[in-house]
Design a protein around this motif. Sequence first.
Motif, PDB file in Angstrom:
ATOM      1  N   ALA A   1     -91.965  44.551   2.657  1.00  0.00           N
ATOM      2  CA  ALA A   1     -92.992  45.566   2.851  1.00  0.00           C
ATOM      3  C   ALA A   1     -92.503  46.927   2.392  1.00  0.00           C
ATOM      4  CB  ALA A   1     -93.408  45.620   4.315  1.00  0.00           C
ATOM      5  N   GLU A   2     -91.272  47.278   2.729  1.00  0.00           N
ATOM      6  CA  GLU A   2     -90.730  48.592   2.355  1.00  0.00           C
ATOM      7  C   GLU A   2     -90.707  48.755   0.844  1.00  0.00           C
ATOM      8  OE1 GLU A   2     -88.079  51.750   1.261  1.00  0.00           O
ATOM      9  OE2 GLU A   2     -87.745  49.629   0.824  1.00  0.00           O
ATOM     10  N   PHE A   3     -90.217  47.748   0.125  1.00  0.00           N
ATOM     11  CA  PHE A   3     -90.172  47.832  -1.333  1.00  0.00           C
ATOM     12  C   PHE A   3     -91.575  47.875  -1.921  1.00  0.00           C
ATOM     13  CE2 PHE A   3     -90.259  45.783  -5.494  1.00  0.00           C
ATOM     14  CZ  PHE A   3     -89.437  46.652  -6.200  1.00  0.00           C
ATOM     15  N   THR A   4     -92.448  47.011  -1.429  1.00  0.00           N
ATOM     16  CA  THR A   4     -93.824  46.962  -1.931  1.00  0.00           C
ATOM     17  C   THR A   4     -94.513  48.299  -1.752  1.00  0.00           C
ATOM     18  OG1 THR A   4     -93.983  44.598  -1.420  1.00  0.00           O
ATOM     19  CG2 THR A   4     -96.060  45.803  -1.661  1.00  0.00           C
ATOM     20  N   TYR A   5     -94.379  48.865  -0.583  1.00  0.00           N
ATOM     21  CA  TYR A   5     -95.022  50.145  -0.283  1.00  0.00           C
ATOM     22  C   TYR A   5     -94.517  51.254  -1.200  1.00  0.00           C
ATOM     23  CZ  TYR A   5     -96.130  54.411   2.293  1.00  0.00           C
ATOM     24  OH  TYR A   5     -96.562  55.666   2.645  1.00  0.00           O
ATOM     25  N   ARG A   6     -93.218  51.299  -1.445  1.00  0.00           N
ATOM     26  CA  ARG A   6     -92.637  52.360  -2.280  1.00  0.00           C
ATOM     27  C   ARG A   6     -93.127  52.306  -3.723  1.00  0.00           C
ATOM     28  NH1 ARG A   6     -91.912  55.486   1.751  1.00  0.00           N
ATOM     29  NH2 ARG A   6     -90.553  54.594   3.351  1.00  0.00           N
ATOM     30  N   GLN A   7     -93.597  51.145  -4.158  1.00  0.00           N
ATOM     31  CA  GLN A   7     -94.068  51.033  -5.545  1.00  0.00           C
ATOM     32  C   GLN A   7     -95.381  51.759  -5.793  1.00  0.00           C
ATOM     33  OE1 GLN A   7     -91.632  49.860  -7.512  1.00  0.00           O
ATOM     34  NE2 GLN A   7     -90.774  49.751  -5.440  1.00  0.00           N
ATOM     35  N   LEU A   8     -96.076  52.126  -4.737  1.00  0.00           N
ATOM     36  CA  LEU A   8     -97.341  52.842  -4.912  1.00  0.00           C
ATOM     37  C   LEU A   8     -97.186  54.106  -5.743  1.00  0.00           C
ATOM     38  CD1 LEU A   8     -99.116  52.679  -1.440  1.00  0.00           C
ATOM     39  CD2 LEU A   8    -100.012  51.816  -3.619  1.00  0.00           C
ATOM     40  N   THR A   9     -96.065  54.775  -5.575  1.00  0.00           N
ATOM     41  CA  THR A   9     -95.865  56.063  -6.244  1.00  0.00           C
ATOM     42  C   THR A   9     -94.758  55.987  -7.294  1.00  0.00           C
ATOM     43  OG1 THR A   9     -94.403  56.728  -4.423  1.00  0.00           O
ATOM     44  CG2 THR A   9     -96.721  57.410  -4.298  1.00  0.00           C
ATOM     45  N   ARG A  10     -94.413  54.777  -7.720  1.00  0.00           N
ATOM     46  CA  ARG A  10     -93.392  54.593  -8.752  1.00  0.00           C
ATOM     47  C   ARG A  10     -93.983  53.789  -9.908  1.00  0.00           C
ATOM     48  NH1 ARG A  10     -88.125  55.560  -6.796  1.00  0.00           N
ATOM     49  NH2 ARG A  10     -87.304  54.366  -8.535  1.00  0.00           N
ATOM     50  N   ASP A  11     -93.344  53.904 -11.081  1.00  0.00           N
ATOM     51  CA  ASP A  11     -93.817  53.129 -12.226  1.00  0.00           C
ATOM     52  C   ASP A  11     -92.708  52.276 -12.838  1.00  0.00           C
ATOM     53  OD1 ASP A  11     -92.251  55.036 -13.424  1.00  0.00           O
ATOM     54  OD2 ASP A  11     -93.860  55.948 -14.599  1.00  0.00           O
ATOM     55  N   ASP A  12     -91.634  52.057 -12.077  1.00  0.00           N
ATOM     56  CA  ASP A  12     -90.515  51.261 -12.580  1.00  0.00           C
ATOM     57  C   ASP A  12     -90.943  49.847 -12.954  1.00  0.00           C
ATOM     58  OD1 ASP A  12     -89.860  53.222 -10.500  1.00  0.00           O
ATOM     59  OD2 ASP A  12     -87.766  52.745 -10.916  1.00  0.00           O
ATOM     60  N   PHE A  13     -91.896  49.305 -12.202  1.00  0.00           N
ATOM     61  CA  PHE A  13     -92.308  47.917 -12.408  1.00  0.00           C
ATOM     62  C   PHE A  13     -93.803  47.828 -12.678  1.00  0.00           C
ATOM     63  CE2 PHE A  13     -88.508  47.775  -9.691  1.00  0.00           C
ATOM     64  CZ  PHE A  13     -87.677  47.004 -10.492  1.00  0.00           C
ATOM     65  N   SER A  14     -94.292  48.759 -13.456  1.00  0.00           N
ATOM     66  CA  SER A  14     -95.707  48.749 -13.811  1.00  0.00           C
ATOM     67  C   SER A  14     -96.001  47.566 -14.732  1.00  0.00           C
ATOM     68  CB  SER A  14     -96.089  50.056 -14.510  1.00  0.00           C
ATOM     69  OG  SER A  14     -97.443  50.043 -14.903  1.00  0.00           O
ATOM     70  N   LYS A  15     -97.076  46.869 -14.422  1.00  0.00           N
ATOM     71  CA  LYS A  15     -97.553  45.741 -15.224  1.00  0.00           C
ATOM     72  C   LYS A  15     -96.508  44.632 -15.364  1.00  0.00           C
ATOM     73  CE  LYS A  15    -100.953  48.390 -17.913  1.00  0.00           C
ATOM     74  NZ  LYS A  15    -102.154  47.716 -17.402  1.00  0.00           N
ATOM     75  N   CYS A  16     -95.829  44.310 -14.260  1.00  0.00           N
ATOM     76  CA  CYS A  16     -94.877  43.203 -14.315  1.00  0.00           C
ATOM     77  C   CYS A  16     -94.669  42.590 -12.937  1.00  0.00           C
ATOM     78  CB  CYS A  16     -93.543  43.657 -14.911  1.00  0.00           C
ATOM     79  SG  CYS A  16     -92.468  44.534 -13.775  1.00  0.00           S
ATOM     80  N   ARG A  17     -94.062  41.422 -12.943  1.00  0.00           N
ATOM     81  CA  ARG A  17     -93.599  40.772 -11.720  1.00  0.00           C
ATOM     82  C   ARG A  17     -92.203  41.302 -11.406  1.00  0.00           C
ATOM     83  NH1 ARG A  17     -93.651  35.061 -14.325  1.00  0.00           N
ATOM     84  NH2 ARG A  17     -93.165  36.474 -16.054  1.00  0.00           N
ATOM     85  N   VAL A  18     -91.880  41.364 -10.135  1.00  0.00           N
ATOM     86  CA  VAL A  18     -90.529  41.787  -9.753  1.00  0.00           C
ATOM     87  C   VAL A  18     -90.032  40.896  -8.621  1.00  0.00           C
ATOM     88  CG1 VAL A  18     -91.526  43.640  -8.353  1.00  0.00           C
ATOM     89  CG2 VAL A  18     -89.099  43.677  -8.883  1.00  0.00           C
ATOM     90  N   GLY A  19     -88.879  40.260  -8.850  1.00  0.00           N
ATOM     91  CA  GLY A  19     -88.282  39.413  -7.824  1.00  0.00           C
ATOM     92  C   GLY A  19     -87.499  40.245  -6.843  1.00  0.00           C
ATOM     93  N   ILE A  20     -87.506  39.850  -5.574  1.00  0.00           N
ATOM     94  CA  ILE A  20     -86.773  40.589  -4.539  1.00  0.00           C
ATOM     95  C   ILE A  20     -86.071  39.598  -3.625  1.00  0.00           C
ATOM     96  CG2 ILE A  20     -88.909  40.763  -3.165  1.00  0.00           C
ATOM     97  CD1 ILE A  20     -87.763  43.374  -1.980  1.00  0.00           C
TER      98      ILE A  20
END
Length: 216
Positions: A195-214
């Motif tokens: 949840a913490e990682f997912t939430y932080r992506q709202l205001t980031r573009d590091d993983f725009s338009k892609c899948r990201v494994g965690i």
Amino acid sequence: MKLLLLGATGRVGRELLRLALADGHDVVALVRSLEKMESVCRELERDARSNASLTIRQGDARSREDVGRALLGVDAVLCSLNTDGGTALSASMTVIVDAMQELGVRRIVTVGTAGILQSRLEPHLLRYRSSETRRTSTAAAEDHERTYHLLAASSLDWTLVCPTYLPEGPATGQYRVEREVLPEGGSRITTGDTAEFTYRQLTRDDFSKCRVGIAE
């Protein structure tokens, strides 16, 4: 920011809701069960998290009318909907994607499964179709795959977070992420860290338009 949260009563969704309210965002939660949502709200009160900025709408994510109404005035979408092992998730995402594109809401961060990442051993295959899988049934992964293709074919600014085995647990901040594949040796990740990682992506573009494994 005004957010639409889908899956607010689920294990990751509850954590997403806590994070968003703690940061002072206005959250619209579209839920099927008001009874389950009342339980979530009681947890928020016990945790001293304000729900003054929470709007609860009863509805179905497969309903264009319900989703469209919930999306009005929203800046971004967080989604942690589960699959029922059939087509519920992809049916919902079809509606969500269409409504977002129609209403001009571009950003969506959603939670999937590590099964739809690329295999390290057989890079031309998804993990759940490769020798890496331990699944006895592929129905849920197939629904997640359909959801991934819907996002990839859209004009949205999407990020698909793909956790591996997901036990209950708090956010530790001790996790690894990797674009399109599961971090090597990854075997688990807590609901809190996901949840913490997912939430932080709202205001980031590091993983725009892609899948990201965690994974841890």
